[in-house]
Design a protein around this motif. Structure first.
Motif, PDB file in Angstrom:
ATOM      1  N   GLU A 100      -0.179  33.801  29.329  1.00  0.00           N
ATOM      2  CA  GLU A 100      -0.945  32.619  29.152  1.00  0.00           C
ATOM      3  C   GLU A 100      -0.690  31.790  28.223  1.00  0.00           C
ATOM      4  O   GLU A 100      -0.914  30.781  28.393  1.00  0.00           O
ATOM      5  CB  GLU A 100      -2.062  33.228  29.847  1.00  0.00           C
ATOM      6  CG  GLU A 100      -2.347  33.230  30.947  1.00  0.00           C
ATOM      7  CD  GLU A 100      -4.425  33.444  31.539  1.00  0.00           C
ATOM      8  OE1 GLU A 100      -5.202  33.144  30.433  1.00  0.00           O
ATOM      9  OE2 GLU A 100      -4.152  34.371  32.340  1.00  0.00           O
ATOM     10  N   ASP A 101      -0.445  32.289  27.098  1.00  0.00           N
ATOM     11  CA  ASP A 101      -1.379  31.313  25.904  1.00  0.00           C
ATOM     12  C   ASP A 101       0.674  30.883  25.344  1.00  0.00           C
ATOM     13  O   ASP A 101       0.408  30.080  24.661  1.00  0.00           O
ATOM     14  CB  ASP A 101      -1.017  32.132  24.902  1.00  0.00           C
ATOM     15  CG  ASP A 101      -2.632  33.085  24.774  1.00  0.00           C
ATOM     16  OD1 ASP A 101      -3.384  31.824  25.783  1.00  0.00           O
ATOM     17  OD2 ASP A 101      -2.645  33.214  24.146  1.00  0.00           O
ATOM     18  N   LEU A 102       1.652  31.326  25.797  1.00  0.00           N
ATOM     19  CA  LEU A 102       2.517  31.042  25.864  1.00  0.00           C
ATOM     20  C   LEU A 102       3.168  29.309  25.688  1.00  0.00           C
ATOM     21  O   LEU A 102       3.734  28.363  24.427  1.00  0.00           O
ATOM     22  CB  LEU A 102       3.982  31.693  26.232  1.00  0.00           C
ATOM     23  CG  LEU A 102       3.876  32.693  26.637  1.00  0.00           C
ATOM     24  CD1 LEU A 102       5.625  33.298  26.601  1.00  0.00           C
ATOM     25  CD2 LEU A 102       4.702  32.942  24.228  1.00  0.00           C
ATOM     26  N   ASP A 103       2.995  29.142  26.562  1.00  0.00           N
ATOM     27  CA  ASP A 103       3.043  27.466  26.676  1.00  0.00           C
ATOM     28  C   ASP A 103       1.878  26.882  26.005  1.00  0.00           C
ATOM     29  O   ASP A 103       2.707  25.655  25.081  1.00  0.00           O
ATOM     30  CB  ASP A 103       2.784  26.056  28.339  1.00  0.00           C
ATOM     31  CG  ASP A 103       3.275  27.346  29.091  1.00  0.00           C
ATOM     32  OD1 ASP A 103       4.684  27.417  28.293  1.00  0.00           O
ATOM     33  OD2 ASP A 103       3.469  27.378  30.450  1.00  0.00           O
ATOM     34  N   LYS A 104       0.929  27.462  25.966  1.00  0.00           N
ATOM     35  CA  LYS A 104      -0.245  26.339  24.523  1.00  0.00           C
ATOM     36  C   LYS A 104       0.729  26.769  22.702  1.00  0.00           C
ATOM     37  O   LYS A 104      -0.086  25.276  22.450  1.00  0.00           O
ATOM     38  CB  LYS A 104      -1.494  26.732  24.517  1.00  0.00           C
ATOM     39  CG  LYS A 104      -2.096  26.533  25.513  1.00  0.00           C
ATOM     40  CD  LYS A 104      -3.168  27.676  25.806  1.00  0.00           C
ATOM     41  CE  LYS A 104      -4.015  28.125  27.080  1.00  0.00           C
ATOM     42  NZ  LYS A 104      -4.966  29.689  26.561  1.00  0.00           N
ATOM     43  N   SER A 105       0.936  27.575  22.803  1.00  0.00           N
ATOM     44  CA  SER A 105       1.720  27.787  21.185  1.00  0.00           C
ATOM     45  C   SER A 105       3.094  27.449  20.938  1.00  0.00           C
ATOM     46  O   SER A 105       3.571  27.309  20.089  1.00  0.00           O
ATOM     47  CB  SER A 105       1.560  29.062  21.515  1.00  0.00           C
ATOM     48  OG  SER A 105       0.516  30.121  21.821  1.00  0.00           O
ATOM     49  N   ALA A 106       3.285  26.499  22.176  1.00  0.00           N
ATOM     50  CA  ALA A 106       4.607  25.927  21.909  1.00  0.00           C
ATOM     51  C   ALA A 106       5.293  24.926  21.233  1.00  0.00           C
ATOM     52  O   ALA A 106       5.971  25.352  20.654  1.00  0.00           O
ATOM     53  CB  ALA A 106       5.607  25.378  23.379  1.00  0.00           C
TER      54      ALA A 106
END
Ligand SMILES: O=P(O)(O)OC[C@H]1O[C@](O)(CO)[C@@H](O)[C@@H]1O
Ligand SMILES: [Mn+2]
Length: 472
Positions: free
Chosen positions: A236-242
């Motif tokens: 879930e966090d991957l996009d936020k961490s881009a």
């Protein structure tokens, strides 16, 4: 590069402007005339001063807590082993805290000669005996973990004992919910896609790359051994961490691997993974390697693990096999069990093999591999891709040098090109390369300790070598 411009190596020395603030302190370990170093300072210095003695003290505490269990396991005679290990560890801690010279290894072991040679070389390079707080950080840290091991090497019952094992195993169990979620994701997307082709499954591939990347945030040495498990759903966090990936060569990697997918060579295509941490990170790494095998980008994976307990959470052969084994337990859930079956099959068929060469626990940067362990270099050169995971491997890739931070990734490898290299690393030490001009300076202004917290990361790829392993 001319000598005047050569980057400095990260050193454990207290910085000159702080040296006047170093004061003597009495300690239960230090004698009257000994100095306990307590100044504020650079990250390597502070890390050595604050974290390293804690790591050693925690092992002593652990052994004393476990005495009863140990007696049950090994018999009454283990008590004298425990006593002498604890004494030697306390002596080690004392040497460290009072900035004594780094002494040679005395206990006979396969790497004893190599280590003592490395100590001599270090003394020759600096023109003086290396000490704990005036030496290259990488060297001193590796030396510390090897000295810890030596206190056990000399014992009767504890020679094989892994004093970090309980922490590594806890980090698996404490991350179980996150692990279950990722196993489900792998299984569902695998079944939906029938056959993974890299270009068509690029989004899924990116997820596995980024999971393996951020899985590196969870190592134990950064917290001196406190819980560092993965609690939230990383997917879930991957996009936020881009935007926290400060240099991202994913597209170059994809292009290279797509080309590799369709290249025919006269032997099995393989990848080498220089593994980092056990538990959640290892699970994510195996998902990535399974993806590469399932999509037929490679047919073989060589996993390079440590031959002794290292930097608290680093994977040994036992940790690897332990995880794959416990994943079969009912409490891990059917998706994790399904993954376990696949991985056991890879191991049985020889598609996945484990290697624990001595080089990984020596203090050398990778640029010296060709001289210090030419056989290993040749072994890596058989691969079409070598992946170096984590912070310590990155420091070894770049020589732990303080490069101008926009220096290209290819340049900082200083000739280490056994095969195309990918690194997946969250930043936990003050060295980085390959950033866009000006980015590091902008980050510095943010006031955040962005180079050492593990909150930022790099995906860097260098394909100086052609797919069949010949220099282009
Ligand atoms: O497990 P990793 O990612 O190699 O991190 C270990 C890192 O943690 C530290 O022990 C502390 O930052 C570094 O010395 C080392 O580079
Ligand atoms: Mn590690």
């Amino acid at each position: 590069m001319p000598a005047a411009m050569a980057p400095r190596i990260a050193n454990t020395r207290a910085p000159p402007d702080r040296i006047s603030r170093v004061r003597s302190e009495s300690s239960s370990l230090a004698g009257e005339s000994d100095q306990v170093v307590v100044a504020l300072g650079t990250f390597p210095y502070v890390s050595m001063r604050d974290r390293s003695p804690v790591i050693v003290a925690r092992i002593v505490d652990f052994l004393s807590r476990e005495k009863g269990q140990m007696k049950k396991r090994f018999g009454e005679e283990v008590v004298s082993d425990l006593k002498s290990v604890a004494e030697m560890l306390s002596k080690l801690r004392y040497e460290m805290m009072t900035n004594k010279p780094l002494i040679p290894f005395e206990v006979d072991a396969p790497d004893q000669e190599m280590w003592n040679k490395a100590l001599e070389e270090e003394a020759a390079r600096e023109g003086k005996e290396p000490t704990w707080f005036d030496s290259p950080w990488l060297f001193v840290e590796c030396y510390m973990y090897r000295r810890i091991r030596e206190t056990f090497d000399d014992s009767l019952f504890l020679r094989q004992f892994d004093y970090f094992q309980h922490q590594k195993q806890d980090s698996y169990w404490n991350s179980l919910e996150a692990i279950k979620g990722l196993a489900k994701y792998f299984k569902t997307s695998y079944h939906q896609t029938k056959q993974w082709k890299l270009q068509e499954a690029k989004v899924i591939f990116r997820h596995f790359i980024e999971l393996a990347l951020w899985g590196n945030k969870c190592d134990l040495s950064i917290t001196a051994g406190q819980d560092a498990s993965q609690k939230t759903d990383l997917l879930e966090d991957l996009d936020k961490s881009a935007d926290k990936i400060l240099c991202n060569h994913f597209e170059n990697l994809c292009n290279y691997l797509t080309q590799l997918e369709s290249t025919r060579i006269d032997r099995l295509k393989s990848a080498g993974l220089i593994v980092d941490n056990a538990g959640f990170e290892l699970f994510c790494d195996l998902l990535l390697m399974d993806f590469l095998c399932s999509s037929h980008v490679v047919q073989k994976v060589h996993f390079h693990v440590k031959s002794m307990p290292w930097y608290i959470s680093d994977v040994t052969t036992h940790d690897f096999l332990w995880m794959v084994d416990v994943m079969q337990k009912p409490e891990c859930g059917e998706d994790v069990q399904w993954m376990a079956q696949r991985w056991i099959q890879y191991l049985k068929s020889g598609e996945w093999t484990l290697h624990d060469e001595m080089f990984w626990t020596l203090p050398y940067p990778f640029s010296e591999m060709q001289i210090e362990d030419p056989g290993l270099y040749q072994h890596l050169a058989q691969n079409q891709l070598v992946i170096a995971k984590g912070d310590l491997n990155y420091r070894k890739l770049v020589g732990d040098l303080e490069w101008p931070r926009h220096t290209s990734f290819t340049e900082v490898l200083r000739g280490f090109h056994p095969a195309p290299i990918l690194t997946l690393r969250t930043l936990k030490a003050n060295t980085v390369a390959g950033l866009k001009e000006g980015l590091a300076e902008t980050m510095d202004k943010s006031g955040e300790d962005w180079m050492v917290t593990g909150n930022y990361a790099v995906i860097q790829f260098c394909d100086k070598i052609s797919p069949i392993g010949v220099s282009t």
